[in-house]
Design a protein around this motif. Structure first.
Motif, PDB file in Angstrom:
ATOM      1  N   ALA A  60       0.834  -1.204   0.000  1.00 12.76           N
ATOM      2  CA  ALA A  60       0.000   0.000   0.000  1.00 12.76           C
ATOM      3  C   ALA A  60       0.866   1.251   0.000  1.00 12.76           C
ATOM      4  CB  ALA A  60      -0.920  -0.007   1.223  1.00 12.76           C
ATOM      5  N   LYS A  61       1.946   1.231   0.776  1.00 15.50           N
ATOM      6  CA  LYS A  61       2.837   2.396   0.827  1.00 15.50           C
ATOM      7  C   LYS A  61       3.596   2.556  -0.488  1.00 15.50           C
ATOM      8  CE  LYS A  61       4.428   0.910   4.850  1.00 15.50           C
ATOM      9  NZ  LYS A  61       5.183   0.808   6.131  1.00 15.50           N
ATOM     10  N   ALA A  62       4.014   1.446  -1.068  1.00 15.68           N
ATOM     11  CA  ALA A  62       4.700   1.521  -2.362  1.00 15.68           C
ATOM     12  C   ALA A  62       3.750   2.055  -3.440  1.00 15.68           C
ATOM     13  CB  ALA A  62       5.222   0.147  -2.759  1.00 15.68           C
ATOM     14  N   GLY A  63       2.485   1.657  -3.358  1.00 15.23           N
ATOM     15  CA  GLY A  63       1.493   2.168  -4.304  1.00 15.23           C
ATOM     16  C   GLY A  63       1.302   3.668  -4.164  1.00 15.23           C
ATOM     17  N   LEU A  64       1.361   4.158  -2.937  1.00 12.78           N
ATOM     18  CA  LEU A  64       1.233   5.599  -2.713  1.00 12.78           C
ATOM     19  C   LEU A  64       2.432   6.339  -3.321  1.00 12.78           C
ATOM     20  CD1 LEU A  64      -0.142   8.041  -1.443  1.00 12.78           C
ATOM     21  CD2 LEU A  64       0.978   7.461   0.736  1.00 12.78           C
ATOM     22  N   VAL A  65       3.619   5.760  -3.173  1.00 12.78           N
ATOM     23  CA  VAL A  65       4.804   6.360  -3.790  1.00 12.78           C
ATOM     24  C   VAL A  65       4.614   6.472  -5.300  1.00 12.78           C
ATOM     25  CG1 VAL A  65       7.240   5.961  -4.369  1.00 12.78           C
ATOM     26  CG2 VAL A  65       6.446   5.675  -2.016  1.00 12.78           C
ATOM     27  N   GLY A  66       4.125   5.383  -5.905  1.00 13.60           N
ATOM     28  CA  GLY A  66       3.897   5.404  -7.344  1.00 13.60           C
ATOM     29  C   GLY A  66       2.891   6.471  -7.744  1.00 13.60           C
ATOM     30  N   ASP A  79      11.138   3.528  -8.183  1.00 12.39           N
ATOM     31  CA  ASP A  79      11.382   2.156  -7.720  1.00 12.39           C
ATOM     32  C   ASP A  79      12.178   2.129  -6.422  1.00 12.39           C
ATOM     33  OD1 ASP A  79      10.030   1.195  -9.898  1.00 12.39           O
ATOM     34  OD2 ASP A  79      11.825   0.722 -11.068  1.00 12.39           O
ATOM     35  N   LEU A  80      13.197   2.993  -6.326  1.00 10.80           N
ATOM     36  CA  LEU A  80      14.016   3.034  -5.120  1.00 10.80           C
ATOM     37  C   LEU A  80      13.191   3.431  -3.903  1.00 10.80           C
ATOM     38  CD1 LEU A  80      16.791   3.044  -3.646  1.00 10.80           C
ATOM     39  CD2 LEU A  80      16.957   5.472  -4.264  1.00 10.80           C
ATOM     40  N   VAL A  81      12.444   4.520  -4.025  1.00 10.32           N
ATOM     41  CA  VAL A  81      11.667   5.006  -2.881  1.00 10.32           C
ATOM     42  C   VAL A  81      10.550   4.023  -2.540  1.00 10.32           C
ATOM     43  CG1 VAL A  81      10.287   6.908  -1.964  1.00 10.32           C
ATOM     44  CG2 VAL A  81      12.263   7.398  -3.430  1.00 10.32           C
ATOM     45  N   ALA A  82       9.941   3.405  -3.558  1.00  8.71           N
ATOM     46  CA  ALA A  82       8.902   2.409  -3.298  1.00  8.71           C
ATOM     47  C   ALA A  82       9.470   1.235  -2.509  1.00  8.71           C
ATOM     48  CB  ALA A  82       8.295   1.923  -4.618  1.00  8.71           C
ATOM     49  N   GLY A  83      10.686   0.817  -2.868  1.00  3.92           N
ATOM     50  CA  GLY A  83      11.321  -0.259  -2.113  1.00  3.92           C
ATOM     51  C   GLY A  83      11.641   0.165  -0.692  1.00  3.92           C
TER      52      GLY A  83
END
Length: 271
Positions: A60-66, A79-83
């Motif tokens: 969910a947090k990675a989706g928010l980053v995207g 990709d880096l921040v999502a990871g």
């Protein structure tokens, strides 16, 4: 950083290294974009909380980053921040500090690809010495009540075309976004990261007089034997030391100056 945050940062650095190697000189652009992400997070407390919420899933947090970053920065940064947000952070500020750190690493990696990393490290040391020797410059650059544009213009005036692009980027960033540190502390940390990029420790050496090349080489050999890694010497001359050397490597301090011995003798006599 605290335990979980430090592990999350280490993991992110490990994942980012192949990206930086493939990016080559373009790594500087990734660094600039990571700094932009830092500015975004600094200015948005609700987004910081959402991205470090231990109750939310990593996906969910990675989706928010995207959703927030896609189309605004390079996909490699997304990709880096999502990871990174999939990991657990001890505090929301730790995530921001980690992104800022990786921005710096990206700029240094670009300098390394261009064969300028040693030059950047030397220039950062010279900036540190300039700040130490010139109180007016130190105050003008570190005055957080002054207009940021004015302070960054002063950086460009001081360094101009004489400095490497990476040096100018990093010092300008340290002036514009000090992140609770003094400018001197920020520049010293940049120098440490540049040295680490070259797989070297930085030894801050203070001597009463300039060292000969033979003396420098002997100190380097002794320190490399002690720490098991190559050591970069940054030497300052301070006549007040009277004689001997003061050597600092990270938190380790060896103060064998005449002044230190005299001060110690005075304390013993007074006690």
């Amino acid at each position: 950083m605290r335990g979980t945050s430090q592990q999350a940062l280490t993991d992110a650095e490990d994942r980012f290294e192949p990206v930086l190697a493939a990016a080559g000189a373009d790594a500087a652009t990734l660094g600039d974009q990571l700094f932009a992400v830092v500015d975004l997070l600094d200015g948005n407390a609700s987004l910081r909380r959402a991205l470090t919420d231990p109750g939310a899933t990593g996906e969910a947090k990675a989706g928010l980053v995207g959703a927030v970053l896609s189309g605004r920065v390079d996909g490699r940064v997304v990709d880096l921040v999502a990871g990174m947000v999939r990991a657990r952070w001890a505090g929301e500020r730790d995530l921001v500090e980690a992104v800022d750190r990786l921005g710096t690493v990206a700029v240094l990696a670009s300098a390394q690809t261009s064969g300028e990393l040693e030059r950047v490290e030397d220039e950062l040391f010279r900036v540190d010495r300039l700040l130490a020797a010139n109180r007016d410059v130190r105050q003008a650059l570190g005055d957080r009540t002054a207009d940021v544009a004015r302070r960054t213009t002063l950086v460009r005036d001081l360094l101009g075309t004489k400095a490497a692009a990476a040096t100018l980027t990093l010092v300008t960033r340290a002036v514009a976004a000090p992140r609770g540190r003094t400018l001197t502390a920020a520049v010293i940390e940049l120098g440490r990261l540049a040295a680490a990029r070259r797989r070297r420790l930085v030894a801050q050496v203070t001597a009463a007089a300039a060292l000969t090349q033979a003396q420098r080489e002997r100190i380097e050999r002794l320190l490399e034997r002690r720490y098991g890694r190559p050591v970069q010497l940054n030497v300052s001359v301070d006549p007040a030391a009277l004689g001997g050397l003061r050597i600092q490597v990270d938190a380790d301090v060896i103060d064998a100056t005449v002044r230190a011995r005299l001060d110690d003798a005075r304390r013993r006599l007074a006690g």
